[in-house]
Design a protein around this motif. Structure first.
Motif, PDB file in Angstrom:
ATOM      1  N   ALA A 271       0.811  -1.211   0.000  1.00  0.00           N
ATOM      2  CA  ALA A 271       0.000   0.000   0.000  1.00  0.00           C
ATOM      3  C   ALA A 271       0.847   1.266   0.000  1.00  0.00           C
ATOM      4  O   ALA A 271       0.383   2.322  -0.445  1.00  0.00           O
ATOM      5  N   ARG A 272       2.088   1.178   0.486  1.00  0.00           N
ATOM      6  CA  ARG A 272       2.971   2.349   0.521  1.00  0.00           C
ATOM      7  C   ARG A 272       4.001   2.314  -0.609  1.00  0.00           C
ATOM      8  O   ARG A 272       5.019   2.996  -0.548  1.00  0.00           O
ATOM      9  N   GLY A 273       3.741   1.499  -1.631  1.00  0.00           N
ATOM     10  CA  GLY A 273       4.618   1.483  -2.802  1.00  0.00           C
ATOM     11  C   GLY A 273       5.912   0.737  -2.599  1.00  0.00           C
ATOM     12  O   GLY A 273       6.897   0.980  -3.313  1.00  0.00           O
ATOM     13  N   ILE A 274       5.923  -0.201  -1.652  1.00  0.00           N
ATOM     14  CA  ILE A 274       7.142  -0.950  -1.326  1.00  0.00           C
ATOM     15  C   ILE A 274       6.990  -2.389  -1.795  1.00  0.00           C
ATOM     16  O   ILE A 274       6.060  -3.091  -1.378  1.00  0.00           O
ATOM     17  N   TYR A 275       7.883  -2.816  -2.670  1.00  0.00           N
ATOM     18  CA  TYR A 275       7.871  -4.171  -3.212  1.00  0.00           C
ATOM     19  C   TYR A 275       8.470  -5.156  -2.205  1.00  0.00           C
ATOM     20  O   TYR A 275       9.032  -4.772  -1.175  1.00  0.00           O
ATOM     21  N   ILE A 276       8.376  -6.442  -2.536  1.00  0.00           N
ATOM     22  CA  ILE A 276       8.846  -7.514  -1.662  1.00  0.00           C
ATOM     23  C   ILE A 276       9.854  -8.388  -2.402  1.00  0.00           C
ATOM     24  O   ILE A 276       9.637  -8.758  -3.564  1.00  0.00           O
ATOM     25  N   ASP A 277      10.950  -8.688  -1.724  1.00  0.00           N
ATOM     26  CA  ASP A 277      11.921  -9.698  -2.178  1.00  0.00           C
ATOM     27  C   ASP A 277      11.760 -10.885  -1.233  1.00  0.00           C
ATOM     28  O   ASP A 277      12.026 -10.784  -0.028  1.00  0.00           O
ATOM     29  N   ILE A 278      11.303 -12.014  -1.760  1.00  0.00           N
ATOM     30  CA  ILE A 278      11.042 -13.204  -0.943  1.00  0.00           C
ATOM     31  C   ILE A 278      12.261 -14.103  -0.933  1.00  0.00           C
ATOM     32  O   ILE A 278      12.823 -14.432  -1.983  1.00  0.00           O
ATOM     33  N   ASN A 279      12.659 -14.516   0.257  1.00  0.00           N
ATOM     34  CA  ASN A 279      13.714 -15.515   0.437  1.00  0.00           C
ATOM     35  C   ASN A 279      13.068 -16.828   0.857  1.00  0.00           C
ATOM     36  O   ASN A 279      12.293 -16.852   1.825  1.00  0.00           O
TER      37      ASN A 279
END
Length: 874
Positions: free
Chosen positions: A161-169
């Motif tokens: 919602a705040r424009g922050i993507y996710i890098d999944i480990n």
């Protein structure tokens, strides 16, 4: 010898829990702040202030389509280039309440972060305290806790919602036990069953099971599974791992020490690979035949001279014997770190891929260990690197005979040095009958051994060809694992985000082979990671070198940053998902500006300082561990400058490029990229600041020699290193950003429109940055942020006499920052006003300034008690 890289597992465990036992870290009544210092705590930047960078993020993350790769970089779904400035949330820090998730999302967005790496979710140490994905009521690791997954889903939704993507480990610290369906010996592996988890069939299947359980369920807060959510930018499959060897340069060694039945599994696979490669055992024997002179060529001369190499005030006495093959070493003072007392002899003529044997008799006056290593000769002036062996032996007062066989690599044109690292303890070590020679006894296929019968052992005493086959076998096995996991994620789980397997430098140049099918490359680096004595991660007994990376920057060496550049894969995005200058270094202020500017110049795609600090307890106000970012004014305080420089490409990419082109297979001429770079560019500049460096995974045909292909002509750019009165300075001179970083004490230095004049102070080291906040050039800008920061630390922090450790005396918050007593001037198109800011970016008061001859001038006053100034048009 530099600070060694430690297994990442310990680093994260420390981040989460270790330093909580170091003593008083909670905030309490403030002690007197030293003169020239002032309190600078972490607070949320005020919306709309000069410190608020949230406007950089398009909301929600993924609004413009999924992240994909185009022309070697990340782009959004509509084709626009995107760079990531990231944060690491590890273990407990990712399992927060919904309220705290929203707070973190806002804090991160306002500090310019647009991606978060979710790391160590599968850890074993925080299961009972709610800091892991696993169920608390089970001994196995076969089922994810739905309540914990819900916390992750809520966190992802808040960031999105705040424009922050996710890098999944995915696989990071999962630690298998017998309850997971394995023999009890599975617990004998250190560090989360690394290496074997790329070969053992059940371990691989369990990685797939976890990926399905974690990525498959629909997130009720977004309506997407993590496999298909456009806010998931990247997926890392198996953190910091390689079957060849995951954190040293000694590739291929150590598998013979695996416990059974796992060692037997590797042996069975090895024999099957050999049987497929060679038509007959006779052909195998012929291929492995050692050189005729093997075992007869001595390298250690009878008159060999042994010299000490000491660190952190260590003291040693060397008592030579009748010749260079006998000596006695008395360690008089040491930190407890093995390599802090080295006794070495150099000038050894080694060859890449050659097999060598070291033999010696040893004893000690009391039980202890010593370490034997072979590296480049320090007399050659190059940065330390291993030549293939670093092995530890236990000693007692009784004589013991030891033997080390190793294949050399990374040699290049350098001479070698044999070292005994004896800094583990004070006392006396005696050595005699030292021998160092080419070749080894027992090399080649021995009588009675047959690949078809499955009786060829793991290579402990190999011939040159035998070891080459071993490396090729490990590389092929690892490549099969990588291809299988990528295919499963893409085809079975329908993962839409770009995928990588593990960090590109793990496994040496073979990493290019493993990651050839990956969408992007990832890498990790640390400058002067803490060293621990008295046991792994002894939090009261550690040290840092405490010197700046800037000091080692030359035309041919750029420290940790240079190593990252030499491993970058041509034609693919590069992310650096872990990078840090660990606290409590006096020189941390160099980290953010140099990292951002160098990465922009090299045209990288994602940067993640590691890690964050304790995000669950935001009010303690102290630097909580070595890797704390958010509570460190000399790191986090420079994030506004760094995020703009990198994300907005304020420093342009170098126009020239140099591409290293390995052959087939890529390890055919060297096991590490840096060896090839230095061999192919033996003299003159490498081009770290004027040339984009990369290594191609489009390998040259077999038999064609490795080369460097160049495009364009290197020209000086907006980033340079210059000499100042007290030491080196890193200069950034771009239209919208300028900085003077390094030994600014005593300097009068310009960086384009910015001029810094500073008397000597403290350690004379700091960073002064200026960045336009309105998209105009600095002289034309109507809103500029200027940041000045030198040292930063906790109140009550107590250093040792060498200023290399604070032991357990980390002190308490709120953190304090050292003032830089500088006078600044800035070329401006007209008069401007200057305001000193408080930690949330609010204007505290207007600062006296003058405008004359097109320049605005003001000074950092002690009364301002700030690291930030805002310059605005009237």
């Amino acid at each position: 010898m530099p600070t060694p890289v430690f297994p990442v597992s310990r680093r994260h465990l420390l981040t989460l829990a270790g330093l909580l036992a170091l003593g008083s870290i909670a905030a309490r009544a403030s002690e007197s702040v030293p003169k020239g210092w002032f309190a600078w705590p972490l607070v949320m930047p005020k919306a709309g202030s000069a410190l608020d960078a949230s406007g950089l993020n398009a909301v929600p993350a993924g609004a413009h389509g999924r992240i994909r790769v185009e022309d070697g970089h990340f782009v959004t779904g509509d084709g626009h280039r995107i760079r990531f400035w990231g944060a690491n949330l590890t273990a407990d820090d990712a399992f927060v309440s919904a309220k705290r998730a929203d707070e973190l999302a806002e804090l991160f967005a306002r500090n310019g972060i647009n991606i978060v790496r979710l790391h160590h979710l599968d850890n074993p140490w925080a299961i009972k305290t709610g800091g892991s994905i696993w169920r608390k009521d089970r001994a196995d690791h076969l089922e994810i806790d739905p309540a914990q997954l819900d916390k992750i889903h809520r966190l992802v939704a808040a960031f999105k919602a705040r424009g922050i993507y996710i890098d999944i480990n995915l696989k990071v610290s999962k630690t298998l036990v017998a309850a997971d369906g394995f023999p009890t010996t599975v617990s004998q592996f250190p560090d989360f069953q690394k290496r074997i988890d790329m070969a053992d069939r059940r371990m691989i299947e369990l990685q797939k099971l976890y990926a399905r359980e974690f990525l498959g369920p629909v997130n009720p807060y977004t309506g997407y599974s993590l496999a298909e959510d456009p806010a998931v930018a990247t997926v890392e499959t198996n953190n910091e791992n390689s079957l060849l060897g995951y954190w040293t340069r000694d590739l291929g060694r150590g598998i013979d020490a695996f416990p059974e039945p796992f060692r037997g599994e590797i042996r069975t696979m090895w024999n099957a690979w050999l049987a497929k490669r060679y038509a007959t055992d006779a052909a195998l024997a012929a291929a492995w035949e050692p050189a005729a002179a093997s075992g007869t060529a001595p390298l250690l001369a009878p008159d060999a001279k042994w010299l000490p190499h000491l660190t952190d005030g260590s003291q040693v006495e060397i008592l030579p014997g009748s010749n260079g093959t006998t000596l006695k070493v008395r360690v008089l003072k040491t930190t407890g770190q093995d390599w802090h007392v080295q006794v070495s002899t150099g000038g050894l003529p080694l060859e890449d891929r050659g097999v060598y044997t070291i033999e010696f008799d040893a004893r000690a006056d009391k039980p202890r260990t010593i370490q034997v290593s072979v590296s480049n000769d320090p007399a050659g002036g190059d940065e330390w690197r291993s030549f293939g062996v670093m092995q530890t032996f236990a000693l007692t007062p009784a004589w013991v005979h030891e033997r080390v066989v190793f294949p050399a690599h990374g040699v290049g044109a350098s001479k070698g040095a044999l070292s005994f690292n004896v800094g583990q303890a004070t006392g006396t070590v005696s050595l005699k009958n030292l021998r160092f020679f080419a070749g080894c006894a027992g090399a080649g296929l021995q009588r009675g051994q047959s690949a078809r019968a499955g009786t060829v052992p793991l290579p402990i005493t190999p011939s040159k060809a035998q070891w080459a086959d071993w490396i090729a076998f490990l590389a092929d096995t690892e490549r099969s694992y990588a291809d299988e996991m990528r295919a499963y994620l893409r085809n079975d789980l329908h993962v839409k985000a770009p995928i990588t397997i593990t960090q590109i430098e793990y496994g040496g140049i073979e990493g290019l082979w493993r990651e050839q099918g990956s969408d992007y490359a990832d890498s990790h680096a640390y400058w002067q990671h803490p060293s621990f004595a008295g046991g792994a991660w002894n939090l009261s007994h550690w040290s840092i070198a405490n010197s700046p990376q800037l000091a080692v920057f030359t035309d041919r060496n750029f420290g940790a940053l240079g190593g990252l550049a030499m491993n970058r894969v041509a034609g693919k995005p590069l992310t650096v998902s872990e990078y840090d200058h660990p606290a409590p270094s006096d020189f941390v202020s160099e980290m953010y500006p140099t990292f951002a500017a160098f990465a922009a110049r090299q045209d990288w795609d994602g940067l993640y300082p590691f890690a964050m600090g304790d995000v669950r307890n935001p009010n303690h106000g102290a630097i909580s561990n070595f890797f704390d970012q958010q509570h460190h004014p000399a790191k986090w305080g420079l994030s506004r400058f760094a995020t703009l420089v990198f994300r907005e490409a304020l420093v342009p990419a170098a126009p020239a490029a140099a591409v290293l082109r390995p052959g087939t297979p890529p390890w055919s001429e060297a096991y590490h990229e840096d060896t090839l770079w230095k061999r192919l560019i033996p003299t003159g500049p490498i081009g770290f600041l004027d040339t984009r460096l990369s290594v191609s995974d489009a390998f040259l045909p077999a038999g064609e020699r490795v080369r460097v292909d160049r495009v364009g002509t290197p020209v000086p750019g907006p980033v340079r290193v210059v000499a100042g009165p007290a030491g080196k300075l890193f200069i950034i001179d771009a239209p919208q950003a300028a900085a003077v970083v390094g030994f600014i004490g005593g300097a009068d230095q310009a960086a384009g429109p910015l001029k810094v004049s500073c008397p000597r102070f403290g350690r004379n080291f700091g960073a002064v940055t200026a960045v336009s906040l309105d998209g105009k050039t600095l002289p034309e800008s109507g809103r500029i942020l200027v940041t000045l920061v030198a040292r930063a630390e906790n109140q009550g922090m107590i250093w040792n006499s060498d200023r290399t450790s604070v032991g357990g005396n980390w002190g308490h918050g709120p953190t304090i920052a050292e003032r830089i007593p500088a006078s600044l001037s800035l070329a401006c198109s007209g008069p401007r006003r200057v305001f000193a800011l408080v930690p949330d970016g609010t204007r505290a008061r207007q600062v006296a300034s003058t405008y004359a001859d097109g320049r605005l001038s003001f000074r950092d006053s002690a009364g301002d008690a700030t690291i930030d100034y805002e310059i605005v048009a009237p």
